[in-house]
Design a protein around this motif. Structure first.
Motif, mmCIF file in Angstrom:
data_model
loop_
_atom_site.group_PDB
_atom_site.id
_atom_site.type_symbol
_atom_site.label_atom_id
_atom_site.label_comp_id
_atom_site.label_asym_id
_atom_site.label_seq_id
_atom_site.Cartn_x
_atom_site.Cartn_y
_atom_site.Cartn_z
ATOM 1 N N GLY A 36 0.824 -1.201 0.000
ATOM 2 C CA GLY A 36 0.000 0.000 0.000
ATOM 3 C C GLY A 36 0.853 1.243 0.000
ATOM 4 O O GLY A 36 2.019 1.229 -0.406
ATOM 5 N N GLN A 37 0.290 2.313 0.488
ATOM 6 C CA GLN A 37 0.972 3.606 0.506
ATOM 7 C C GLN A 37 2.022 3.640 1.610
ATOM 8 O O GLN A 37 1.737 3.313 2.755
ATOM 9 N N ASP A 45 0.418 8.187 -2.137
ATOM 10 C CA ASP A 45 -0.840 8.802 -2.551
ATOM 11 C C ASP A 45 -1.889 8.648 -1.452
ATOM 12 O O ASP A 45 -2.661 7.692 -1.455
ATOM 13 N N GLU A 47 -4.602 10.139 -1.052
ATOM 14 C CA GLU A 47 -5.968 10.201 -1.580
ATOM 15 C C GLU A 47 -6.478 8.812 -1.952
ATOM 16 O O GLU A 47 -7.618 8.461 -1.654
ATOM 17 N N SER A 48 -5.637 8.004 -2.605
ATOM 18 C CA SER A 48 -6.063 6.647 -2.963
ATOM 19 C C SER A 48 -6.194 5.785 -1.706
ATOM 20 O O SER A 48 -7.071 4.923 -1.632
ATOM 21 N N LEU A 49 -5.351 6.051 -0.707
ATOM 22 C CA LEU A 49 -5.459 5.326 0.559
ATOM 23 C C LEU A 49 -6.764 5.688 1.265
ATOM 24 O O LEU A 49 -7.462 4.812 1.773
ATOM 25 N N TRP A 50 -7.113 6.960 1.286
ATOM 26 C CA TRP A 50 -8.365 7.401 1.903
ATOM 27 C C TRP A 50 -9.555 6.720 1.217
ATOM 28 O O TRP A 50 -10.481 6.254 1.878
ATOM 29 N N ALA A 51 -9.504 6.627 -0.099
ATOM 30 C CA ALA A 51 -10.593 5.976 -0.841
ATOM 31 C C ALA A 51 -10.744 4.519 -0.396
ATOM 32 O O ALA A 51 -11.859 4.026 -0.215
ATOM 33 N N LYS A 52 -9.629 3.845 -0.166
ATOM 34 C CA LYS A 52 -9.654 2.441 0.264
ATOM 35 C C LYS A 52 -10.120 2.315 1.715
ATOM 36 O O LYS A 52 -10.976 1.497 2.042
ATOM 37 N N LYS A 55 -13.889 2.985 2.604
ATOM 38 C CA LYS A 55 -14.847 1.970 2.148
ATOM 39 C C LYS A 55 -14.730 0.671 2.937
ATOM 40 O O LYS A 55 -15.513 -0.255 2.732
ATOM 41 N N CYS A 69 -2.416 -1.622 2.687
ATOM 42 C CA CYS A 69 -2.968 -0.278 2.917
ATOM 43 C C CYS A 69 -1.850 0.677 3.307
ATOM 44 O O CYS A 69 -1.494 1.569 2.559
#
Length: 187
Positions: A36-37, A45, A47-52, A55, A69
């Motif tokens: 992951g990040q 990134d 932002e992509s981690l927050w998206a994951k 959810k 993650c």
């Protein structure tokens, strides 16, 4: 459990649960792709981690230990990051606010950078340690019976085979309003 003990030149190293896989660039790229990040990387990134994370029905305590993650975060860092972010480990990703996530990410970056630069897991800011009258304090809650900040009792429980630590006073499960006020470090 120590699985291998190496001794020599007055030094003893005790190793446990290690694996080694030989391979070339392909193996490296395949393994790196699963991560992951990484809070230590400039190209991380969040932002992509927050998206994951947002959810996920997993708790933030589990997500921090999930290398797909948050790459590089281990048990000590998990406990101390969540403490500094004033987030309870049992908050589910779907219930985590953006503000809380931003604090978790910011503390992940600052604490892992400090660890990389010093070669040691030091999570207590030196200024705060001095203010608390404990200039040698290295960690707030990990493997402690009392909180390094408020002196209250620490709660500890098993999360996927690892002990998770939390200060119920500094990291309340509720009300959420109390957690919103914690400050994120400048990164």
């Amino acid at each position: 459990t120590t699985r291998l003990q190496l001794e020599g030149h007055g030094i003893v190293a005790q190793l446990s649960a290690m694996t080694l896989t030989h391979g070339g660039q392909e193996l490296y790229e395949a393994k790196a792709k699963c991560l992951g990040q990484d809070p230590l990387r400039d190209d991380a990134d969040p932002e992509s981690l927050w998206a994951k994370v947002s959810k996920s029905k997993k708790t933030i305590g589990l997500l921090l230990m999930d290398q797909s993650c948050f790459a590089g975060v281990g048990n000590i860092y998990r406990c101390e990051i969540l403490f500094k972010a004033a987030v309870h480990p049992d908050v589910k990703g779907t219930e985590l606010t953006r503000c809380e996530f931003d604090r978790v990410w910011a503390h992940s970056v600052s604490l892992l950078q400090r660890g990389f630069q010093t070669g040691s897991i030091l999570t207590v800011d030196p200024e705060e340690a001095a203010r608390l009258g404990q200039p040698k304090l290295r960690r707030y809650i990990y493997n402690s019976k009392t909180c390094g900040r408020c002196s209250g009792p620490i709660s500890a429980w098993d999360v996927s085979g690892r002990t998770c630590y939390c200060c119920p006073h500094c990291q309340p499960a509720d009300p959420r309003v109390e957690r919103e006020s914690a400050a994120a470090p400048s990164v």
